[in-house]
Scaffold this motif. Structure first.
Motif, short mmCIF file in Angstrom:
data_model
loop_
_atom_site.label_atom_id
_atom_site.label_comp_id
_atom_site.label_asym_id
_atom_site.label_seq_id
_atom_site.Cartn_x
_atom_site.Cartn_y
_atom_site.Cartn_z
N ASN A 108 -22.32 -11.20 54.18
CA ASN A 108 -22.49 -9.81 54.61
C ASN A 108 -23.18 -9.77 55.97
OD1 ASN A 108 -21.67 -8.13 52.08
ND2 ASN A 108 -22.93 -9.79 51.30
N GLU A 109 -22.60 -10.44 56.95
CA GLU A 109 -23.21 -10.56 58.27
C GLU A 109 -23.50 -9.21 58.92
OE1 GLU A 109 -21.14 -13.16 60.91
OE2 GLU A 109 -20.99 -14.73 59.40
N GLY A 110 -22.69 -8.19 58.61
CA GLY A 110 -22.85 -6.88 59.23
C GLY A 110 -24.14 -6.18 58.87
N LEU A 111 -24.90 -6.71 57.91
CA LEU A 111 -26.16 -6.08 57.50
C LEU A 111 -27.29 -6.35 58.49
CD1 LEU A 111 -26.00 -6.79 53.67
CD2 LEU A 111 -25.48 -4.65 54.86
N GLY A 112 -27.08 -7.28 59.40
CA GLY A 112 -28.06 -7.55 60.44
C GLY A 112 -29.26 -8.36 60.00
N VAL A 113 -29.14 -9.12 58.92
CA VAL A 113 -30.24 -9.96 58.45
C VAL A 113 -29.90 -11.40 58.82
CG1 VAL A 113 -31.50 -10.83 56.45
CG2 VAL A 113 -30.82 -8.42 56.56
N LYS A 114 -30.81 -12.06 59.51
CA LYS A 114 -30.63 -13.45 59.92
C LYS A 114 -31.48 -14.32 59.01
CE LYS A 114 -29.60 -16.86 62.74
NZ LYS A 114 -28.30 -17.45 62.75
N ILE A 115 -30.85 -15.24 58.32
CA ILE A 115 -31.55 -16.18 57.46
C ILE A 115 -31.79 -17.46 58.25
CG2 ILE A 115 -31.43 -17.57 55.34
CD1 ILE A 115 -31.73 -14.55 54.84
N CYS A 116 -33.04 -17.86 58.36
CA CYS A 116 -33.41 -19.05 59.12
C CYS A 116 -33.82 -20.15 58.15
CB CYS A 116 -34.56 -18.74 60.05
SG CYS A 116 -34.21 -17.39 61.18
N VAL A 117 -33.25 -21.31 58.32
CA VAL A 117 -33.58 -22.44 57.46
C VAL A 117 -34.29 -23.51 58.27
CG1 VAL A 117 -31.75 -22.01 55.80
CG2 VAL A 117 -31.29 -23.48 57.75
N LYS A 118 -34.94 -24.41 57.59
CA LYS A 118 -35.71 -25.48 58.23
C LYS A 118 -34.86 -26.20 59.27
CE LYS A 118 -38.52 -29.48 57.08
NZ LYS A 118 -38.96 -30.35 56.02
N ASP A 119 -35.49 -26.52 60.37
CA ASP A 119 -34.86 -27.25 61.47
C ASP A 119 -33.74 -26.47 62.15
OD1 ASP A 119 -36.56 -29.41 61.04
OD2 ASP A 119 -35.18 -30.33 59.61
N SER A 120 -33.73 -25.14 61.97
CA SER A 120 -32.71 -24.33 62.62
C SER A 120 -33.18 -23.84 63.99
CB SER A 120 -32.34 -23.13 61.75
OG SER A 120 -33.44 -22.25 61.65
N GLY A 121 -34.45 -24.13 64.33
CA GLY A 121 -35.00 -23.69 65.59
C GLY A 121 -35.63 -22.31 65.54
N PHE A 122 -35.71 -21.69 64.35
CA PHE A 122 -36.27 -20.36 64.23
C PHE A 122 -37.62 -20.37 63.53
CE2 PHE A 122 -31.74 -19.50 64.67
CZ PHE A 122 -31.76 -18.56 65.69
N GLY A 123 -38.22 -21.52 63.28
CA GLY A 123 -39.55 -21.58 62.69
C GLY A 123 -39.59 -21.19 61.22
N SER A 124 -38.53 -21.48 60.47
CA SER A 124 -38.49 -21.13 59.05
C SER A 124 -39.53 -21.90 58.27
CB SER A 124 -37.09 -21.45 58.50
OG SER A 124 -37.07 -21.28 57.12
N GLU A 125 -40.00 -21.30 57.20
CA GLU A 125 -40.97 -21.96 56.34
C GLU A 125 -40.32 -22.58 55.12
OE1 GLU A 125 -44.30 -19.51 55.31
OE2 GLU A 125 -43.85 -18.26 57.02
N ILE A 126 -39.09 -22.22 54.82
CA ILE A 126 -38.45 -22.68 53.59
C ILE A 126 -37.26 -23.56 53.93
CG2 ILE A 126 -37.14 -21.92 51.56
CD1 ILE A 126 -40.05 -21.27 51.32
N ASP A 127 -37.16 -24.66 53.25
CA ASP A 127 -36.01 -25.54 53.39
C ASP A 127 -35.14 -25.32 52.17
OD1 ASP A 127 -34.17 -27.54 53.59
OD2 ASP A 127 -35.62 -29.18 53.66
N VAL A 128 -34.01 -24.60 52.31
CA VAL A 128 -33.18 -24.29 51.17
C VAL A 128 -32.38 -25.50 50.70
CG1 VAL A 128 -32.99 -21.84 51.64
CG2 VAL A 128 -31.31 -23.40 52.61
N ASP A 129 -32.35 -26.56 51.50
CA ASP A 129 -31.64 -27.76 51.08
C ASP A 129 -32.52 -28.68 50.25
OD1 ASP A 129 -29.30 -27.00 52.39
OD2 ASP A 129 -30.06 -27.78 54.29
N ASP A 130 -33.80 -28.39 50.21
CA ASP A 130 -34.76 -29.17 49.45
C ASP A 130 -34.83 -28.59 48.04
OD1 ASP A 130 -36.91 -30.47 48.34
OD2 ASP A 130 -38.40 -29.61 49.69
N ASN A 131 -34.46 -29.35 47.04
CA ASN A 131 -34.39 -28.85 45.68
C ASN A 131 -35.75 -28.63 45.02
OD1 ASN A 131 -31.66 -28.76 45.84
ND2 ASN A 131 -31.33 -30.69 44.76
N SER A 132 -36.83 -28.93 45.72
CA SER A 132 -38.14 -28.75 45.11
C SER A 132 -38.54 -27.28 45.05
CB SER A 132 -39.20 -29.53 45.89
OG SER A 132 -39.44 -28.91 47.14
N GLY A 133 -38.00 -26.45 45.98
CA GLY A 133 -38.35 -25.04 46.00
C GLY A 133 -39.74 -24.78 46.51
#
Length: 133
Positions: free
Chosen positions: A99-124
């Motif tokens: 739903n890209e048209g909603l204007g929400v950008k999800i940032c993941v670890k190492d994406s260059g946006f300073g994310s705090e959560i790594d969604v690829d890490d199964n530890s949560g």
């Protein structure tokens, strides 16, 4: 029920409040929206191999029928507690990618946006970004 850190709960509520997702395992494709200012502490039991049995911070996933003027007890059939772990984060990420048209950008670890959560890490588990230290 366990008590958590109120400041951490408030921070999580600000971060996850009002985000939407669809449960990837739900045939009905129920749309959930996280409560805008509420985080609960609950045992991570899970109905599959995701549950750890540990106490976790959980977002309150509200269904469309949820009445924000009523208590959780009064809304018991219209929400689910979702532990903040990789499967919830994947569902949120998938929803906003679809739903890209909603204007929400999800940032993941190492994406260059300073994310705090790594969604690829199964530890949560949350990681603190260097810019927040």
């Amino acid at each position: 029920r366990r008590n958590g850190d109120q400041r951490h709960s408030a921070r999580l509520a600000a971060k996850y409040g009002n985000l939407c997702w669809v449960d990837a395992d739900d045939e009905a494709k129920t749309l959930y929206k996280s409560h805008p200012d509420r985080i609960e502490i609950a045992e991570d039991v899970g109905d599959d191999d995701c549950g750890t049995g540990e106490w976790k911070y959980c977002v309150v996933g509200c269904e469309e029928e949820f009445d924000y003027k009523k208590s959780l007890k009064e809304n018991k059939d219209h929400y689910e507690l979702w532990p903040i772990r990789w499967d919830l984060l994947e569902c949120i990420k998938d929803y906003y990618e679809e739903n890209e048209g909603l204007g929400v950008k999800i940032c993941v670890k190492d994406s260059g946006f300073g994310s705090e959560i790594d969604v690829d890490d199964n530890s949560g588990e949350e990681e603190v970004a260097e810019d927040e230290m």
